[in-house]
Enzyme design. Structure first.
Site, PDB file in Angstrom:
ATOM      1  N   TRP A 185      -1.539  -5.027  -1.188  1.00  0.00           N
ATOM      2  CA  TRP A 185      -0.138  -5.316  -0.853  1.00  0.00           C
ATOM      3  C   TRP A 185       0.241  -6.760  -1.134  1.00  0.00           C
ATOM      4  O   TRP A 185       1.334  -7.032  -1.632  1.00  0.00           O
ATOM      5  CB  TRP A 185       0.168  -4.923   0.597  1.00  0.00           C
ATOM      6  N   ASP A 238       3.384 -10.848   5.827  1.00  0.00           N
ATOM      7  CA  ASP A 238       3.655  -9.415   5.755  1.00  0.00           C
ATOM      8  C   ASP A 238       2.804  -8.771   6.842  1.00  0.00           C
ATOM      9  O   ASP A 238       1.585  -8.628   6.704  1.00  0.00           O
ATOM     10  CB  ASP A 238       3.262  -8.872   4.373  1.00  0.00           C
ATOM     11  N   LYS A 293       4.745   2.111  10.608  1.00  0.00           N
ATOM     12  CA  LYS A 293       3.346   2.178  11.049  1.00  0.00           C
ATOM     13  C   LYS A 293       3.304   2.122  12.579  1.00  0.00           C
ATOM     14  O   LYS A 293       2.960   3.088  13.230  1.00  0.00           O
ATOM     15  CB  LYS A 293       2.521   1.014  10.472  1.00  0.00           C
TER      16      LYS A 293
HETATM   17  C1  LIG Z   1       0.991  -4.222   4.207  1.00  0.00           C
HETATM   18  C2  LIG Z   1       2.108  -3.487   3.530  1.00  0.00           C
HETATM   19  N1  LIG Z   1       3.068  -4.189   2.900  1.00  0.00           N
HETATM   20  C3  LIG Z   1       4.091  -3.567   2.290  1.00  0.00           C
HETATM   21  C4  LIG Z   1       4.204  -2.195   2.272  1.00  0.00           C
HETATM   22  C5  LIG Z   1       5.362  -1.550   1.556  1.00  0.00           C
HETATM   23  O1  LIG Z   1       6.256  -1.021   2.492  1.00  0.00           O
HETATM   24  P1  LIG Z   1       7.500  -0.140   2.059  1.00  0.00           P
HETATM   25  O2  LIG Z   1       6.977   1.121   1.478  1.00  0.00           O
HETATM   26  O3  LIG Z   1       8.264   0.037   3.326  1.00  0.00           O
HETATM   27  O4  LIG Z   1       8.287  -0.926   1.062  1.00  0.00           O
HETATM   28  C6  LIG Z   1       3.239  -1.424   2.908  1.00  0.00           C
HETATM   29  C7  LIG Z   1       3.326   0.046   2.891  1.00  0.00           C
HETATM   30  O5  LIG Z   1       2.454   0.769   3.249  1.00  0.00           O
HETATM   31  C8  LIG Z   1       2.166  -2.094   3.554  1.00  0.00           C
HETATM   32  O6  LIG Z   1       1.207  -1.395   4.178  1.00  0.00           O
END
Ligand SMILES: Cc1ncc(COP(=O)(O)O)c(C=O)c1O
Length: 366
Positions: free
Chosen positions: A106, A176, A200
């Site tokens: 991520w 994040d 989550k």
């Molecule tokens: C740590 C992390 N960052 C970003 C995201 C992306 O989130 P979204 O799908 O809401 O854009 C996720 C999705 O699982 C994630 O686990």
């Protein structure tokens, strides 16, 4: 359908929601608070909804101990939109730079996307170790003119977690926290921005919570498109456009559940630690069968990623677990294996059921 028909859901997100919250949603779905309609059917400008919005904001502030330092924004576009929206807002001049730690899939995506927005310097990359480890503060050397240091507190796919924020000078941290938000207290003073998609620990998909330190709002340029400008959302109290009303309502209920039923974030963190220990202990005890992904000291309490010796056993594990009501244990398609997500709403009984299953699977297959 009874609650007994529900499986223990180890999905990484959208993920399990506290049963009590689901039951309350069910109970008030047709007529919210006596207003004669569902929460989904009323104006976002109605007093009824604004009360919910204010309460959700207050709940997050109370849980995290935020006084007046940070704005709490409820946005759309998922965490993904923040990958570009954050550097677009915080990098004000051509000289400003941002530093990134890439510790898993991520933060890698966030870094890749940020490159299109300004001067971005990668200062630590865990790809060499296949994202099993994290940097120490000695590994981190920031650029001159660093406007922020970006990191992901918990890497959902690789199951690796910072147990405390990276230590740097006064440069604001941007975090994040998508997959560990509200699972433990956060040191807010060192953070310029903390953000998390809700799906989550905090609610359903469709809403992203962004906590922005108020002085950083001055960095947002008026040249930015309206929706992409944090200042607009802060000034209009998350009502720049129609906010994701249903999601905000569920966040409010989850905050109340965390405050009243779980006893706040310190207690929640202890509960989560206890649950994670149950599974890591089995991984360590049965190490010929289960190979944990992350280095021990960086193990995530939210997403436990591990491998079995081969594909055949992995498929068998997932199938047999499913037959026992333990669902969504398949690892992310990019890394394979197994991933058990133990978010706040996963009860200890569910983790005990998984632990027992892992024990007997080990005995039967070794
Ligand atoms: C740590 C992390 N960052 C970003 C995201 C992306 O989130 P979204 O799908 O809401 O854009 C996720 C999705 O699982 C994630 O686990």
């Amino acid at each position: 359908m009874t609650t007994a028909d529900r499986s223990y859901n180890f999905s990484a997100g959208p993920a399990t929601i506290p049963l009590k919250v689901l039951q309350q949603i069910q109970q008030e779905l047709l007529n919210f608070n006596g207003c004669g309609a569902s929460i989904m059917e009323i104006s976002h400008r109605s007093a009824t909804f604004i009360e919910v919005l204010d309460s959700a904001r207050a709940g997050i502030k109370q849980l995290l101990g935020i006084s007046d330092s940070h704005e709490v924004l409820f946005l759309q576009g998922g965490s993904r939109l923040q990958f570009s929206m954050i550097p677009m807002n915080l990098l004000r001049t051509g000289e400003d730079r941002a530093n990134y730690i890439v510790s898993g899939a991520w933060s890698q995506k966030a870094y890749d996307e940020a490159l299109a927005t300004g001067n971005i310097d990668l200062i630590w990359n865990g790809a060499k170790s296949n994202f099993t480890t994290l940097p120490t503060s000695a590994d981190l050397s920031l650029s001159d003119n660093s406007a922020f240091l970006y990191y992901a507190s918990n890497e959902t796919i690789h199951g690796i977690q910072f147990h405390k924020p990276p230590e740097v000078n006064n440069t604001p941290l941007v975090c994040d926290a998508s997959s560990d938000f509200l699972s433990r207290p956060i040191e807010m003073q060192c953070h310029g921005i903390v953000y998390a998609c809700a799906q989550k620990n905090a609610g359903p998909s469709g809403v992203t919570i962004v906590l922005v330190r108020k002085d950083l709002l001055d960095r947002s340029s008026d040249d930015l498109p309206g929706y992409l400008n944090f200042k607009n959302h802060a000034e209009q109290k998350s009502m720049f456009n129609t906010p994701p009303t249903f999601g905000i309502y569920v966040i409010d209920l989850i905050c109340k559940w965390l405050l009243n039923d779980m006893g706040g974030l310190s207690q929640t963190a202890e509960y989560n630690q206890g649950k994670a220990n149950l599974i890591y202990d089995i991984i360590d005890e049965c190490s010929e069968m289960y190979l944990g992904h992350a280095e021990r000291e960086h193990r995530s309490k939210m997403n436990i990623a591990f491998n079995l010796p081969n594909e055949e056993l992995t498929t068998k594990f997932i199938d047999q677990a499913g037959q026992q009501g333990l669902m969504s244990l398949k690892g992310h398609r990019s890394v394979g294996g197994i991933r058990a997500s133990l978010y706040n709403a996963m009860p200890r009984e569910g983790v005990l059921a998984l632990r027992d299953f892992m024990k007997s699977f080990y005995t039967q297959n070794s």
